[in-house]
Write a protein that holds these residues in place. Structure first.
Motif, PDB file in Angstrom:
ATOM      1  N   THR A 261      24.462  13.704  67.953  1.00 33.36           N
ATOM      2  CA  THR A 261      24.300  12.654  66.950  1.00 33.36           C
ATOM      3  C   THR A 261      23.267  11.638  67.405  1.00 33.36           C
ATOM      4  O   THR A 261      22.738  10.882  66.593  1.00 33.36           O
ATOM      5  N   SER A 262      22.981  11.628  68.724  1.00 36.80           N
ATOM      6  CA  SER A 262      21.964  10.726  69.262  1.00 36.80           C
ATOM      7  C   SER A 262      21.486  11.248  70.616  1.00 36.80           C
ATOM      8  O   SER A 262      22.275  11.827  71.373  1.00 36.80           O
ATOM      9  N   THR A 263      20.191  11.030  70.904  1.00 40.76           N
ATOM     10  CA  THR A 263      19.641  11.346  72.234  1.00 40.76           C
ATOM     11  C   THR A 263      18.739  10.202  72.703  1.00 40.76           C
ATOM     12  O   THR A 263      17.829  10.410  73.498  1.00 40.76           O
ATOM     13  N   GLU A 264      18.970   8.997  72.192  1.00 39.45           N
ATOM     14  CA  GLU A 264      18.103   7.871  72.551  1.00 39.45           C
ATOM     15  C   GLU A 264      18.271   7.485  74.023  1.00 39.45           C
ATOM     16  O   GLU A 264      17.359   7.612  74.819  1.00 39.45           O
ATOM     17  N   GLU A 265      19.452   7.022  74.377  1.00 42.07           N
ATOM     18  CA  GLU A 265      19.717   6.678  75.784  1.00 42.07           C
ATOM     19  C   GLU A 265      20.536   7.757  76.460  1.00 42.07           C
ATOM     20  O   GLU A 265      20.281   8.124  77.604  1.00 42.07           O
ATOM     21  N   PHE A 266      21.526   8.276  75.738  1.00 43.93           N
ATOM     22  CA  PHE A 266      22.374   9.353  76.238  1.00 43.93           C
ATOM     23  C   PHE A 266      22.488  10.419  75.150  1.00 43.93           C
ATOM     24  O   PHE A 266      22.285  10.128  73.965  1.00 43.93           O
ATOM     25  N   SER A 267      22.847  11.627  75.548  1.00 42.83           N
ATOM     26  CA  SER A 267      23.157  12.664  74.566  1.00 42.83           C
ATOM     27  C   SER A 267      24.597  12.454  74.105  1.00 42.83           C
ATOM     28  O   SER A 267      25.518  12.416  74.930  1.00 42.83           O
ATOM     29  N   VAL A 268      24.781  12.302  72.789  1.00 45.33           N
ATOM     30  CA  VAL A 268      26.091  11.989  72.222  1.00 45.33           C
ATOM     31  C   VAL A 268      26.480  13.097  71.247  1.00 45.33           C
ATOM     32  O   VAL A 268      25.673  13.494  70.393  1.00 45.33           O
TER      33      VAL A 268
END
Length: 307
Positions: A261-268
């Motif tokens: 759902t996100s890879t900005e700071e962490f992979s979520v």
């Protein structure tokens, strides 16, 4: 007198020449002995690599830990009959298993191990020392599968260290291995008597909660944030898994590929959780290496921590 000078000069030149050679390790007897010893050591500890056509090994390479702390052996009478894909821990990176099919029938278990190459000719269930004393009829021969080989072996129990020796065709030598067939990688319901802990059994209504989660597997450098957000929707539990890096581009959970759902700071990732108790086998693909690698992990959820 002139002859004496010439003789002394020759002696000096000879001494300098010998000293120079000795420093470079060419002609000094002690240097020759040191070089020979070094060459012998290098030969004894020559590095190993597995390819499609051959296998060489570093005899003194350290063994990796297999299994997990507190694991308890699971025998055939506790496993439902059938055929299942199962993960196998190997104590050596030189003995790489790319796939394994577990068969449970008539109160016994066997496994077909597909290797990454064809460098091994036999397996023996026991140590290499035992294999040296055994009859050839006790060896498990390799089965050719194109450029790789497979071995069909009896499995005494899951979640138990099993001694295994592999015979290198190139080295003509037995190498000790330890294997663990991971019960936590089997589909839910395969282990008899293992009850799933669900939102219904815990009487959790739809909503958001937190749950403690830990990670095992891989190189040990990766981790996930804990506690994790736990969401219950229509009786189904979903956990938000936040990795320690943003280099994971997908996960595989119960055979389903899940995108982040996100890879900005962490992979979520939001992943479905069939059971909120115990161990859950997953895979995650990392792009942190030169080429992407799908790595097997285990998530451990603690239902007593749910808030």
């Amino acid at each position: 007198m002139k002859k004496t000078y010439i003789f002394v000069a020759a002696l000096l030149i000879s001494a300098v020449s010998l000293s120079s050679c000795s420093d470079k390790g060419y002609s000094s007897s002690s240097a020759v002995q040191e070089t020979t010893a070094a060459e012998t050591t290098a030969a004894e500890t020559a590095a190993a690599e597995t390819t499609a056509g051959s296998t060489t090994e570093q005899v003194t390479a350290p063994q990796q830990e297999v299994g997990y702390e507190g694991m308890e052996a699971v025998y055939a009478d506790s496993v439902n009959e059938g055929e299942y894909d199962i993960d196998v821990d190997s104590s050596s990176t030189m003995f790489k298993i790319t796939a394994c099919k577990l068969k449970v029938a008539d109160g016994a278990m066997t496994a077909r191990l597909t290797m990454s190459g064809n460098g091994y000719g036999y397996l023996f269930l026991g140590t290499g020392e035992d294999a040296e004393k055994a009859e050839e009829t006790e060896f498990i021969p390799a089965e050719e599968e194109g450029d790789v080989v497979a071995f069909t072996v009896p499995v005494e129990a899951l979640d138990k260290e099993i001694d295994c020796a592999a015979f290198s065709k190139k080295k003509e030598q037995w190498y000790d291995r330890k294997l663990v067939f991971r019960a936590d990688s089997l589909p839910k319901g395969v282990i008899a008597g293992a009850e799933d802990v669900t939102p219904e059994s815990l009487k959790l209504s739809d909503g958001e909660y937190t749950i403690d989660v830990s990670l095992e597997g891989g190189s040990g450098k990766a981790s996930v944030q804990s506690p994790a957000k736990l969401t219950v929707e229509s009786g189904q539990a979903y956990a938000e898994i936040i990795w320690s890096s943003n280099k994971y581009d997908y996960m595989v959970v119960d055979g389903e590929k899940i995108l982040p759902t996100s890879t900005e700071e962490f992979s979520v990732f939001d992943i479905p959780v069939a059971s909120l108790s115990g161990r859950m086998a997953v895979s995650a693909d990392t792009t942190a290496m030169s080429t992407p690698h799908e790595i097997s992990y285990t998530l451990i959820f603690d239902p007593d921590s749910i808030k």
